[in-house]
Design an enzyme around this catalytic site. Structure first.
Site, PDB file in Angstrom:
ATOM      1  CG  HIS A 119       8.400   7.571 -10.623  1.00 14.66           C
ATOM      2  ND1 HIS A 119       9.048   7.647  -9.409  1.00 14.66           N
ATOM      3  CD2 HIS A 119       7.144   7.169 -10.332  1.00 14.66           C
ATOM      4  CE1 HIS A 119       8.231   7.284  -8.444  1.00 14.66           C
ATOM      5  NE2 HIS A 119       7.057   7.005  -8.976  1.00 14.66           N
TER       6      HIS A 119
HETATM    7  C1  T46 Z   1       5.396   6.229  -6.393  1.00 20.22           C
HETATM    8  C2  T46 Z   1       5.621   7.245  -5.330  1.00 20.22           C
HETATM    9  C3  T46 Z   1       4.348   7.924  -4.906  1.00 20.22           C
HETATM   10  C4  T46 Z   1      10.700  -1.158  -3.021  1.00 20.22           C
HETATM   11  O1  T46 Z   1      11.609  -2.014  -2.994  1.00 20.22           O
HETATM   12  N1  T46 Z   1       9.389  -1.537  -2.938  1.00 20.22           N
HETATM   13  C5  T46 Z   1       8.359  -0.650  -2.970  1.00 20.22           C
HETATM   14  O2  T46 Z   1       7.183  -1.054  -2.880  1.00 20.22           O
HETATM   15  C6  T46 Z   1       8.667   0.749  -3.106  1.00 20.22           C
HETATM   16  C7  T46 Z   1       7.543   1.774  -3.159  1.00 20.22           C
HETATM   17  C8  T46 Z   1       9.976   1.108  -3.190  1.00 20.22           C
HETATM   18  N2  T46 Z   1      10.970   0.177  -3.156  1.00 20.22           N
HETATM   19  C9  T46 Z   1      12.379   0.603  -3.216  1.00 20.22           C
HETATM   20  C10 T46 Z   1      12.842   1.002  -4.604  1.00 20.22           C
HETATM   21  C11 T46 Z   1      13.908   2.028  -4.314  1.00 20.22           C
HETATM   22  O3  T46 Z   1      15.135   1.372  -4.106  1.00 20.22           O
HETATM   23  O4  T46 Z   1      12.548   1.765  -2.405  1.00 20.22           O
HETATM   24  C12 T46 Z   1      13.468   2.661  -2.989  1.00 20.22           C
HETATM   25  C13 T46 Z   1      12.857   4.041  -3.153  1.00 20.22           C
HETATM   26  O5  T46 Z   1      11.849   3.981  -4.177  1.00 20.22           O
HETATM   27  P1  T46 Z   1      11.529   5.233  -5.116  1.00 20.22           P
HETATM   28  O6  T46 Z   1      12.741   5.989  -5.418  1.00 20.22           O
HETATM   29  O7  T46 Z   1      10.708   4.737  -6.270  1.00 20.22           O
HETATM   30  O8  T46 Z   1      10.609   6.115  -4.118  1.00 20.22           O
HETATM   31  P2  T46 Z   1       9.719   7.368  -4.471  1.00 20.22           P
HETATM   32  O9  T46 Z   1       9.318   7.963  -3.183  1.00 20.22           O
HETATM   33  O10 T46 Z   1      10.377   8.238  -5.465  1.00 20.22           O
HETATM   34  O11 T46 Z   1       8.410   6.743  -5.190  1.00 20.22           O
HETATM   35  C14 T46 Z   1       7.481   5.971  -4.436  1.00 20.22           C
HETATM   36  C15 T46 Z   1       7.073   4.731  -5.244  1.00 20.22           C
HETATM   37  O12 T46 Z   1       8.234   3.981  -5.578  1.00 20.22           O
HETATM   38  C16 T46 Z   1       6.368   5.119  -6.530  1.00 20.22           C
HETATM   39  O13 T46 Z   1       5.745   3.990  -7.088  1.00 20.22           O
HETATM   40  O14 T46 Z   1       4.546   6.397  -7.249  1.00 20.22           O
HETATM   41  O15 T46 Z   1       6.313   6.743  -4.174  1.00 20.22           O
END
Ligand code: T46
Length: 150
Positions: free
Chosen positions: A57
């Site tokens: 993303h």
């Molecule tokens: C990014 C990369 C480097 C939350 O509820 N609060 C939070 O602060 C975060 C970071 C995540 N979440 C929840 C949202 C999803 O249900 O945790 C779950 C996994 O999130 P996501 O799929 O976005 O995780 P990554 O590892 O793909 O991305 C993360 C960050 O979300 C993103 O901002 O830049 O790490």
């Protein structure tokens, strides 16, 4: 040392204070080492599947700094024109991840802990999770900037 060539990113080196056999300390202060005010901290760990690919993303407004504070992983960066893979394997060397950068996190070592400092609280609307949409978004932003808008 690797040079970052994609837009809106750079390496960040935190100071490292070595206390000999008592270990080391690294420090990150807002605007001194991190180019924004940190509002949120999160960390990614327990990477049981080393083939996991996270991220996929871009963010519209969020700025972040990524540090692999244990083990190693690879960060894929794509500004819509250039692509680069950066290995993070040193606790005091991180990546500034600015706006409008498609990113992935991959090739995790099993003991990897990725620490992320973020400029804002979690906002679902700030994410662009579709690559074609990302390309359209940055193209629109670029045309707006050329016309003198922001
Ligand atoms: C990014 C990369 C480097 C939350 O509820 N609060 C939070 O602060 C975060 C970071 C995540 N979440 C929840 C949202 C999803 O249900 O945790 C779950 C996994 O999130 P996501 O799929 O976005 O995780 P990554 O590892 O793909 O991305 C993360 C960050 O979300 C993103 O901002 O830049 O790490």
């Amino acid at each position: 040392m690797i040079e970052i060539i994609v837009k809106n990113s750079k390496l960040i080196t935190l100071p490292r204070i070595d206390d000999g056999i008592d270990g080391s300390i690294s420090v990150a202060e807002n605007f001194k080492h991190i180019p924004f005010a940190v509002k949120r901290v999160y960390y990614i760990y327990n990477l049981l599947n080393q083939k996991a690919i996270r991220g996929k993303h871009a963010h519209k407004k969020l700025e972040q700094a990524l540090f692999c504070i244990n083990g190693s992983c690879e960060i894929g960066l794509d500004d819509g024109t250039l692509h680069q893979d950066i290995t993070l394997d040193t606790p005091n060397t991180g990546i500034y991840l600015g706006v409008e950068l498609w990113h992935t996190m991959k090739n995790f070592s099993d003991n990897c802990i990725l620490l992320v400092l973020a400029s804002d609280v979690y906002k679902k609307d700030d994410y662009i999770r579709d690559y074609d949409e990302f390309k359209k978004y940055i193209d629109l932003r670029r045309r707006r900037r050329l016309r003198g808008g922001n």
